[in-house]
Design a protein around this motif. Structure first.
Motif, short mmCIF file in Angstrom:
data_model
loop_
_atom_site.label_atom_id
_atom_site.label_comp_id
_atom_site.label_asym_id
_atom_site.label_seq_id
_atom_site.Cartn_x
_atom_site.Cartn_y
_atom_site.Cartn_z
N PHE A 151 21.31 97.54 -37.87
CA PHE A 151 21.95 97.44 -39.13
C PHE A 151 23.40 96.56 -38.88
O PHE A 151 23.91 96.93 -37.86
CB PHE A 151 22.08 98.62 -39.99
CG PHE A 151 22.75 99.80 -39.45
CD1 PHE A 151 24.10 99.77 -39.48
CD2 PHE A 151 22.25 100.87 -38.88
CE1 PHE A 151 24.79 100.84 -39.12
CE2 PHE A 151 22.79 101.87 -38.32
CZ PHE A 151 24.13 101.92 -38.53
N LEU A 152 23.94 96.18 -39.76
CA LEU A 152 25.01 95.47 -40.00
C LEU A 152 25.74 96.45 -41.30
O LEU A 152 25.28 96.50 -41.97
CB LEU A 152 25.11 94.10 -40.30
CG LEU A 152 24.62 93.13 -39.25
CD1 LEU A 152 24.36 91.85 -39.66
CD2 LEU A 152 25.49 93.01 -38.16
N PHE A 153 27.15 96.42 -41.22
CA PHE A 153 27.86 96.99 -42.23
C PHE A 153 29.34 96.36 -42.64
O PHE A 153 29.74 95.46 -41.56
CB PHE A 153 28.18 98.58 -41.98
CG PHE A 153 28.79 98.85 -40.73
CD1 PHE A 153 30.26 98.98 -40.56
CD2 PHE A 153 27.94 99.21 -39.39
CE1 PHE A 153 30.91 99.11 -39.41
CE2 PHE A 153 28.84 99.56 -38.24
CZ PHE A 153 30.17 99.53 -38.32
N ASN A 154 29.65 96.63 -43.85
CA ASN A 154 30.92 95.81 -44.16
C ASN A 154 31.75 96.75 -45.11
O ASN A 154 31.28 97.26 -46.06
CB ASN A 154 30.35 94.74 -44.85
CG ASN A 154 31.73 93.80 -45.64
OD1 ASN A 154 32.76 94.19 -44.99
ND2 ASN A 154 31.37 92.96 -46.42
N PHE A 155 32.84 97.18 -44.41
CA PHE A 155 33.93 97.82 -45.29
C PHE A 155 34.97 96.82 -45.96
O PHE A 155 35.70 96.26 -44.99
CB PHE A 155 34.52 98.98 -44.45
CG PHE A 155 33.78 100.11 -43.89
CD1 PHE A 155 33.70 101.03 -44.66
CD2 PHE A 155 33.11 100.09 -42.54
CE1 PHE A 155 32.65 102.40 -44.33
CE2 PHE A 155 32.42 101.16 -42.31
CZ PHE A 155 32.30 102.36 -43.13
N THR A 156 34.92 96.68 -47.17
CA THR A 156 35.67 95.73 -47.73
C THR A 156 37.08 95.89 -47.67
O THR A 156 37.99 95.28 -47.49
CB THR A 156 35.47 95.31 -49.21
OG1 THR A 156 35.15 96.52 -49.80
CG2 THR A 156 33.85 94.43 -49.21
N ASP A 157 37.30 97.32 -47.66
CA ASP A 157 38.62 98.10 -47.54
C ASP A 157 38.22 99.01 -46.44
O ASP A 157 37.90 100.05 -46.67
CB ASP A 157 39.26 98.58 -48.52
CG ASP A 157 40.37 99.37 -48.46
OD1 ASP A 157 41.06 99.42 -47.24
OD2 ASP A 157 41.33 99.88 -49.35
N GLY A 158 38.83 98.74 -45.19
CA GLY A 158 38.52 99.46 -43.88
C GLY A 158 38.63 101.02 -44.04
O GLY A 158 38.02 101.63 -43.59
N LYS A 159 39.91 101.30 -44.64
CA LYS A 159 40.13 102.62 -45.04
C LYS A 159 39.47 103.47 -45.73
O LYS A 159 39.57 104.58 -45.79
CB LYS A 159 41.71 102.91 -45.04
CG LYS A 159 42.51 102.34 -43.98
CD LYS A 159 42.51 102.94 -42.68
CE LYS A 159 43.58 102.37 -41.61
NZ LYS A 159 43.55 103.24 -40.39
N ASN A 160 38.82 102.77 -46.54
CA ASN A 160 38.18 103.38 -47.81
C ASN A 160 36.79 103.25 -47.73
O ASN A 160 36.12 102.38 -47.96
CB ASN A 160 38.40 102.51 -49.21
CG ASN A 160 38.10 103.37 -50.39
OD1 ASN A 160 37.24 104.27 -50.23
ND2 ASN A 160 38.85 102.92 -51.63
N ILE A 161 36.13 104.43 -47.23
CA ILE A 161 34.67 104.49 -47.09
C ILE A 161 33.75 104.29 -48.16
O ILE A 161 32.62 103.83 -48.17
CB ILE A 161 34.08 105.63 -46.20
CG1 ILE A 161 34.37 107.15 -47.02
CG2 ILE A 161 34.95 105.88 -44.92
CD1 ILE A 161 33.93 108.33 -46.45
N SER A 162 34.36 104.26 -49.53
CA SER A 162 33.65 104.16 -50.67
C SER A 162 33.33 102.62 -50.71
O SER A 162 32.39 102.11 -51.63
CB SER A 162 34.27 104.69 -51.83
OG SER A 162 35.43 104.02 -52.08
N THR A 163 33.93 101.91 -49.90
CA THR A 163 33.83 100.34 -50.06
C THR A 163 32.73 99.70 -49.12
O THR A 163 32.45 98.47 -48.90
CB THR A 163 34.98 99.53 -49.68
OG1 THR A 163 35.30 99.94 -48.43
CG2 THR A 163 36.15 99.78 -50.70
N ALA A 164 31.84 100.75 -48.69
CA ALA A 164 30.96 100.11 -47.48
C ALA A 164 29.74 99.84 -48.08
O ALA A 164 29.30 100.01 -49.10
CB ALA A 164 30.56 101.56 -46.79
N LYS A 165 29.29 98.73 -47.28
CA LYS A 165 27.80 98.07 -47.85
C LYS A 165 27.16 98.05 -46.50
O LYS A 165 27.74 97.88 -45.34
CB LYS A 165 28.29 96.56 -48.26
CG LYS A 165 28.99 96.53 -49.60
CD LYS A 165 29.26 95.13 -49.80
CE LYS A 165 30.00 94.86 -51.34
NZ LYS A 165 30.23 93.58 -51.54
#
Length: 466
Positions: A388-402
């Motif tokens: 899988f691939l993932f993307n944290f649009t704000d790296g410190k904030n895990i709620s921004t994970a895709k």
């Protein structure tokens, strides 16, 4: 001397204890109807106990009719008899005692300065009385805290509570915990609770101390002042910047009247304004799950339960409150090991499953992927249904994970001597990064990775099943 003679010597001293021949010490143990007179010999007590050695040399004991008199109302006759048998014979039997009596015995031998027995009883409690130690953690922790020599038991209890905090925090007596002990716990980096939960328990404790309602709309000025004073030394111990924005708004911001206003301002700015960095030096995020410090400049321990859940194809919060089943060993850091592809392959090839994480330049965005196979210099695609691939649009904030699992399994991972971590439509060729749409569409579910971007730094971790 053979063990046979040691046994004979021990038996002879046991007979001396039982027959009381030539005793010159009287010890009154227990109190009230449970008081009992016990007889002993001063020379044996001196040799075997630092307490009695000091007591006789400093003439602490009353002397009556040629006998030394001691009073020990805080030690029951049963426990003192066990201690005395150890002093005379070197024998101790703990298996038939309840956990509470073993702890009382430990306190008694500490008072009498019998160091070898202090260590032995601690070891017994740790190995055989874990259930008892969990039954009333508040009282037990406070008891142990008062005795400097109970180091092993203290460390064991703290580690156990940090591993399973609900043992203490969910107990009825949590609100009775003394402030210094709560402070010690909140300083721990391995306290295994979400930061917002820690905050909520702290509030519960605070309101119980002040006998206040947990309802800011009904507080008067005096209530606010009392709560502020109670919380003052604990506020720096809460890692507010690790709380998710939604939780901050609904579970922290509503208590803004009892929090420092500069803190509230800085937190609001941090959560609302993109790319704003905290204005203070932050303590590390709590690391409850790993027994070692995560070696990374980009991700933190809070990312690992989420990534582990993805690896096992579970819900995102599956491992939030459980021990994760993987260790993450840093294999490669491009800024330290060299950003060229030779360095990548030298450190990462043939290491099995890996997670890679890359920081996009001039942003807080982190992207990465999971390769359950080996990296290698042999050119070509590798097939897997588990990547899988993932993307944290704000790296410190895990709620921004895709998260995007692989779609075209035969194009899941690409390897080659000139390629760094490349998967599906995402390629790193000689450190030139891009995300193309591909001939036949997307090879992974799209998660907002830019088409062309620069990477400031990236890391690769070996994923090791525990």
């Amino acid at each position: 001397m053979s063990s046979k003679f040691w046994a004979e010597l021990s038996n002879d001293y046991e007979k001396l204890l039982e027959t009381e021949i030539g005793y010159d010490v009287i010890i009154y143990t227990g109190e009230g109807q449970n008081m009992k007179e016990i007889h002993a010999h001063s020379n044996i007590l001196c040799i075997r106990s630092q307490y009695f050695r000091t007591a006789f040399s400093n003439e602490w004991a009353e002397k009556r009719d040629g006998k030394f008199i001691f009073k020990k109302p805080n030690i029951s006759p049963q426990l003192f008899s066990i201690i005395l048998r150890f002093i005379y014979c070197g024998n101790i039997e703990l298996k038939n005692l309840q956990g509470s009596d073993v702890l009382k015995l430990l306190i008694a031998v500490d008072e009498l300065n019998i160091h070898s027995l202090v260590f032995h009883i601690q070891e017994f409690l740790i190995e055989h009385q874990t259930e008892f130690l969990n039954q009333n953690p508040t009282e037990i922790l406070e008891t142990i805290y008062q005795h400097e020599t109970f180091t092993d038991l203290w460390n064991f209890c703290l580690d156990k509570i940090c591993e399973e905090p609900k043992i203490l925090f969910s107990s009825d007596n949590f609100i009775n915990l003394k402030a210094p002990l709560l402070e010690l716990l909140l300083k721990r980096d391995d306290l295994n609770m979400g930061e917002v939960e820690i905050w909520e328990y702290l509030l519960k404790w605070c309101f119980a101390q002040q006998k206040m309602q947990n309802n800011p709309t009904k507080w008067n000025k005096d209530d606010i002042i009392r709560a502020e004073r109670e919380l003052y030394k604990f506020i720096p111990l809460i890692r507010f910047y690790d709380i998710e924005p939604t939780d901050f708004f609904y579970k922290v911001y509503c208590y803004r009247d009892i929090l420092p206003q500069d803190l509230i301002h800085d937190l609001l700015e941090y959560f609302i304004v993109p790319n704003v960095k905290p204005k203070v030096n932050l303590p590390p995020s709590r690391n409850p799950i790993l027994k070692y410090q995560l070696d990374s400049t980009m991700i933190e321990s809070k990312h690992l339960p989420l990534i582990s859940s993805w690896i096992d194809k579970q819900e995102s919060s599956y491992y939030d409150r459980k021990k994760i089943p993987y260790d993450f060993k840093l294999l490669y850091n491009s800024s330290k090991d060299g950003i060229d592809t030779d360095s990548f392959h030298r450190n990462c090839d043939n290491k099995g499953a890996t997670i890679w994480v890359a920081k996009i330049k001039n942003s807080t965005q982190l992207i990465g992927g999971y390769n359950p196979l080996d990296w290698s210099v042999q050119s070509g695609y590798k097939t897997t249904a588990d990547s899988f691939l993932f993307n944290f649009t704000d790296g410190k904030n895990i709620s921004t994970a895709k998260l995007g699992y692989v779609i075209m399994t035969d194009k899941a991972v690409y390897c080659g001597s000139n390629y760094g971590p490349s998967m599906g439509n995402l390629f790193c060729c000689n450190n030139n990064w891009n995300y193309s749409d591909g001939d036949n569409g997307n090879r992974y579910h799209r998660i907002g990775i830019p088409k062309v971007f620069e990477v400031e730094d990236y890391e690769v971790f070996q994923v090791i099943k525990k």
